[in-house]
Design a protein around this motif. Structure first.
Motif, PDB file in Angstrom:
ATOM      1  N   ALA A   1       0.842  -1.204   0.000  1.00 51.52           N
ATOM      2  CA  ALA A   1       0.000   0.000   0.000  1.00 51.52           C
ATOM      3  C   ALA A   1       0.875   1.251   0.000  1.00 51.52           C
ATOM      4  CB  ALA A   1      -0.935  -0.010   1.209  1.00 51.52           C
ATOM      5  N   GLN A   2       2.018   1.166   0.702  1.00 50.61           N
ATOM      6  CA  GLN A   2       2.953   2.288   0.736  1.00 50.61           C
ATOM      7  C   GLN A   2       3.903   2.183  -0.453  1.00 50.61           C
ATOM      8  OE1 GLN A   2       2.768   4.916   2.864  1.00 50.61           O
ATOM      9  NE2 GLN A   2       0.874   3.890   3.473  1.00 50.61           N
ATOM     10  N   ARG A   3       3.523   2.815  -1.543  1.00 49.85           N
ATOM     11  CA  ARG A   3       4.354   2.789  -2.745  1.00 49.85           C
ATOM     12  C   ARG A   3       4.085   4.078  -3.500  1.00 49.85           C
ATOM     13  NH1 ARG A   3      -0.446  -0.064  -4.343  1.00 49.85           N
ATOM     14  NH2 ARG A   3      -1.437   1.435  -5.755  1.00 49.85           N
ATOM     15  N   GLN A   4       4.932   4.359  -4.476  1.00 49.93           N
ATOM     16  CA  GLN A   4       4.715   5.499  -5.368  1.00 49.93           C
ATOM     17  C   GLN A   4       4.084   4.970  -6.645  1.00 49.93           C
ATOM     18  OE1 GLN A   4       8.318   7.501  -6.637  1.00 49.93           O
ATOM     19  NE2 GLN A   4       7.212   9.360  -7.211  1.00 49.93           N
ATOM     20  N   THR A   5       2.980   5.582  -7.078  1.00 47.16           N
ATOM     21  CA  THR A   5       2.282   5.114  -8.280  1.00 47.16           C
ATOM     22  C   THR A   5       2.320   6.196  -9.348  1.00 47.16           C
ATOM     23  OG1 THR A   5       0.803   3.819  -6.879  1.00 47.16           O
ATOM     24  CG2 THR A   5       0.126   4.126  -9.164  1.00 47.16           C
ATOM     25  N   LEU A   6       2.802   5.822 -10.534  1.00 50.34           N
ATOM     26  CA  LEU A   6       2.925   6.756 -11.649  1.00 50.34           C
ATOM     27  C   LEU A   6       2.056   6.260 -12.794  1.00 50.34           C
ATOM     28  CD1 LEU A   6       6.836   6.987 -11.615  1.00 50.34           C
ATOM     29  CD2 LEU A   6       5.221   8.324 -10.249  1.00 50.34           C
ATOM     30  N   LEU A   7       1.120   7.073 -13.227  1.00 54.80           N
ATOM     31  CA  LEU A   7       0.207   6.673 -14.283  1.00 54.80           C
ATOM     32  C   LEU A   7       0.471   7.545 -15.508  1.00 54.80           C
ATOM     33  CD1 LEU A   7      -3.226   5.386 -14.113  1.00 54.80           C
ATOM     34  CD2 LEU A   7      -2.983   7.447 -15.473  1.00 54.80           C
ATOM     35  N   PHE A   8       0.932   6.923 -16.569  1.00 56.02           N
ATOM     36  CA  PHE A   8       1.240   7.656 -17.797  1.00 56.02           C
ATOM     37  C   PHE A   8       0.345   7.180 -18.918  1.00 56.02           C
ATOM     38  CE2 PHE A   8       4.791   8.908 -15.377  1.00 56.02           C
ATOM     39  CZ  PHE A   8       5.342  10.019 -15.978  1.00 56.02           C
ATOM     40  N   SER A   9      -0.166   8.119 -19.696  1.00 58.74           N
ATOM     41  CA  SER A   9      -1.063   7.766 -20.787  1.00 58.74           C
ATOM     42  C   SER A   9      -1.116   8.916 -21.777  1.00 58.74           C
ATOM     43  CB  SER A   9      -2.457   7.497 -20.233  1.00 58.74           C
ATOM     44  OG  SER A   9      -3.311   7.082 -21.252  1.00 58.74           O
ATOM     45  N   ALA A  10      -1.482   8.606 -23.010  1.00 51.31           N
ATOM     46  CA  ALA A  10      -1.624   9.680 -23.995  1.00 51.31           C
ATOM     47  C   ALA A  10      -2.903  10.469 -23.743  1.00 51.31           C
ATOM     48  CB  ALA A  10      -1.623   9.121 -25.405  1.00 51.31           C
ATOM     49  N   THR A  11      -3.896   9.817 -23.146  1.00 53.12           N
ATOM     50  CA  THR A  11      -5.174  10.478 -22.893  1.00 53.12           C
ATOM     51  C   THR A  11      -5.686  10.054 -21.527  1.00 53.12           C
ATOM     52  OG1 THR A  11      -6.191   8.656 -24.102  1.00 53.12           O
ATOM     53  CG2 THR A  11      -5.933  10.719 -25.291  1.00 53.12           C
ATOM     54  N   ILE A  12      -6.218  10.995 -20.782  1.00 58.66           N
ATOM     55  CA  ILE A  12      -6.817  10.691 -19.482  1.00 58.66           C
ATOM     56  C   ILE A  12      -8.282  11.107 -19.568  1.00 58.66           C
ATOM     57  CG2 ILE A  12      -6.799  11.167 -16.999  1.00 58.66           C
ATOM     58  CD1 ILE A  12      -4.281   9.769 -17.825  1.00 58.66           C
ATOM     59  N   ASP A  13      -9.172  10.124 -19.694  1.00 58.10           N
ATOM     60  CA  ASP A  13     -10.591  10.463 -19.734  1.00 58.10           C
ATOM     61  C   ASP A  13     -11.271   9.969 -18.450  1.00 58.10           C
ATOM     62  OD1 ASP A  13     -10.846   7.746 -20.089  1.00 58.10           O
ATOM     63  OD2 ASP A  13     -11.235   7.878 -22.240  1.00 58.10           O
ATOM     64  N   ARG A  14     -12.598  10.120 -18.389  1.00 63.27           N
ATOM     65  CA  ARG A  14     -13.320   9.798 -17.156  1.00 63.27           C
ATOM     66  C   ARG A  14     -13.159   8.334 -16.756  1.00 63.27           C
ATOM     67  NH1 ARG A  14     -17.143  12.867 -19.606  1.00 63.27           N
ATOM     68  NH2 ARG A  14     -17.504  14.928 -18.734  1.00 63.27           N
ATOM     69  N   SER A  15     -13.171   7.440 -17.754  1.00 58.42           N
ATOM     70  CA  SER A  15     -13.088   6.013 -17.416  1.00 58.42           C
ATOM     71  C   SER A  15     -11.757   5.689 -16.752  1.00 58.42           C
ATOM     72  CB  SER A  15     -13.279   5.155 -18.671  1.00 58.42           C
ATOM     73  OG  SER A  15     -12.261   5.409 -19.607  1.00 58.42           O
ATOM     74  N   VAL A  16     -10.692   6.326 -17.214  1.00 55.74           N
ATOM     75  CA  VAL A  16      -9.371   6.107 -16.618  1.00 55.74           C
ATOM     76  C   VAL A  16      -9.364   6.653 -15.192  1.00 55.74           C
ATOM     77  CG1 VAL A  16      -6.930   6.745 -16.727  1.00 55.74           C
ATOM     78  CG2 VAL A  16      -8.117   6.076 -18.800  1.00 55.74           C
ATOM     79  N   GLN A  17      -9.852   7.882 -15.024  1.00 60.54           N
ATOM     80  CA  GLN A  17      -9.817   8.492 -13.689  1.00 60.54           C
ATOM     81  C   GLN A  17     -10.676   7.709 -12.699  1.00 60.54           C
ATOM     82  OE1 GLN A  17     -10.715  12.512 -15.075  1.00 60.54           O
ATOM     83  NE2 GLN A  17      -8.759  13.188 -14.278  1.00 60.54           N
ATOM     84  N   LYS A  18     -11.807   7.192 -13.170  1.00 56.40           N
ATOM     85  CA  LYS A  18     -12.691   6.410 -12.292  1.00 56.40           C
ATOM     86  C   LYS A  18     -12.012   5.104 -11.874  1.00 56.40           C
ATOM     87  CE  LYS A  18     -17.119   4.135 -12.599  1.00 56.40           C
ATOM     88  NZ  LYS A  18     -18.093   3.721 -13.587  1.00 56.40           N
ATOM     89  N   SER A  19     -11.347   4.434 -12.814  1.00 52.72           N
ATOM     90  CA  SER A  19     -10.726   3.141 -12.525  1.00 52.72           C
ATOM     91  C   SER A  19      -9.480   3.275 -11.664  1.00 52.72           C
ATOM     92  CB  SER A  19     -10.351   2.431 -13.827  1.00 52.72           C
ATOM     93  OG  SER A  19     -11.503   2.141 -14.572  1.00 52.72           O
ATOM     94  N   VAL A  20      -8.665   4.313 -11.938  1.00 53.46           N
ATOM     95  CA  VAL A  20      -7.368   4.387 -11.267  1.00 53.46           C
ATOM     96  C   VAL A  20      -7.359   5.322 -10.072  1.00 53.46           C
ATOM     97  CG1 VAL A  20      -6.168   3.905 -13.422  1.00 53.46           C
ATOM     98  CG2 VAL A  20      -6.483   6.264 -12.691  1.00 53.46           C
ATOM     99  N   GLY A  21      -8.444   6.090  -9.907  1.00 54.27           N
ATOM    100  CA  GLY A  21      -8.456   7.076  -8.821  1.00 54.27           C
ATOM    101  C   GLY A  21      -8.114   6.490  -7.467  1.00 54.27           C
TER     102      GLY A  21
END
Length: 347
Positions: free
Chosen positions: A185-205
């Motif tokens: 749980a204690q980690r650094q998470t980096l999310l890289f993508s060409a596009t960030i839409d609602r579905s991505v934000q909902k899933s990865v939030g």
């Protein structure tokens, strides 16, 4: 960390809080000045912040997370690791990340391993047994290795989700969630993508803690180094029109995107019959066939690559002359990725 000058045009890699070893790696990679996503993301990664980054394809996202993460990553003991895990949807993208991380690791003395499907499990298990600092993986193969208890993710300090929107599209999300649950749980998470839409934000939030949002590209925005032309034509005229276009504009270093695997194969056959040098590349081809086709294209042995959208993000070849959308894709993001195969790295 050192303040970053506001005008990104004036930022150099020495303005960023990277170590001398990392700066040597920058030189090895052949970079002269940081791209906007690198200038904004690198300081945040070094500070240990979680990141959601949206940047156009071909803008150096891989180095934006690899350089700072490896710069501060400790080294795993013998038979231990990984300390950094990068999950990406396709084998070609995994290879691309592995190559960049390997160049950096040559300076920082980290061990990098890559595990993808389509090839034998045994060498991958053997590599993991020796221990690794950085693991680059496609979700399916990583799940296979977890099921065989050949890899443990309990020491992961940095988790990178590359092309998260693509992993959602390709149905990888249940696998990705299962993988993430095995990391601390204690980690650094980096999310890289060409596009960030609602579905991505909902899933990865839920996966990120108070993330910094680095948005270089808005949804559906295309690279400004690419000129775009639209030709309205009935379906039955497309084969003749494609041949005429290649004859007029030149057929070297051209990528043609078709909607389905059968369309890609049929188009490739027609081009060969017309005397063009062409190869098809799609998910029905084995990993070795895909690798060979990409290598032949990169080396100029094959002039035309006919591809499906599965490969729209994994083709990183210098100086592609132009891209033909033989069929339009259904998703705007896929169009952005397709045309982003040309106009890369400032060309």
């Amino acid at each position: 960390t050192a303040p970053i000058p506001r005008n990104e045009e004036t930022v150099t890699f020495t303005d960023l809080p990277l170590s001398p070893l990392a700066l040597q790696a920058v030189s090895d990679l052949g970079y002269e000045s940081p791209t906007p996503v690198q200038a904004q993301a690198i300081p945040c990664v070094l500070e240990g912040r979680d990141i959601i980054a949206a940047a156009k394809t071909g803008t150096g996202k891989t180095a934006a997370f690899s350089l700072p993460a490896l710069d501060k990553l400790p080294h795993a003991g013998k038979g231990q690791g990984p300390l950094m895990l990068v999950i990406t949807p396709t084998r070609e993208l995994a290879q691309q990340i592995y190559d960049v991380a390997g160049t950096i690791a040559a300076r920082t003395h980290h061990r990098v391993a890559c595990v993808v499907g389509g090839v034998s499990l045994e060498p991958q298990i053997a590599a993991l047994r020796k221990g690794t600092d950085v693991l680059v993986a496609t979700p399916g193969r990583l799940i296979d290795l977890m099921n065989q208890q050949a890899v443990a993710l309990s020491r992961v300090q940095v988790l990178v989700l590359d092309e998260a929107d693509r992993m959602l599209d390709m149905g990888f999300w249940p696998s990705v969630k299962r993988i993430v649950e095995q990391t601390p749980a204690q980690r650094q998470t980096l999310l890289f993508s060409a596009t960030i839409d609602r579905s991505v934000q909902k899933s990865v939030g839920t996966l990120l803690k108070d993330p910094v949002v680095v948005e270089i590209a808005k949804r559906g925005e295309t690279a400004d180094t690419v000129d775009q032309y639209l030709v309205r034509t009935p379906q039955e005229v497309k084969p003749a029109l494609l041949k005429a276009l290649l004859a007029e504009k030149g057929s070297e270093r051209v990528i043609v995107f078709a909607r389905t695997r059968s369309r890609a194969d049929a188009t490739c056959r027609r081009l060969k019959r017309a005397g063009f040098s062409a190869e098809a590349i799609h998910s029905d081809r084995s990993q070795n066939q895909r690798r060979r086709a990409l290598d032949n294209f990169a080396q100029g042995k094959t002039d035309i690559l006919v591809a499906t959208d599965v490969l729209a993000r994994g083709i990183d070849v210098d100086e592609v002359s132009y891209v033909v959308n033989y069929d339009l894709p259904t998703q705007p993001e896929d169009y952005v990725h397709r045309i982003g195969r040309t106009g890369r790295a400032g060309h």
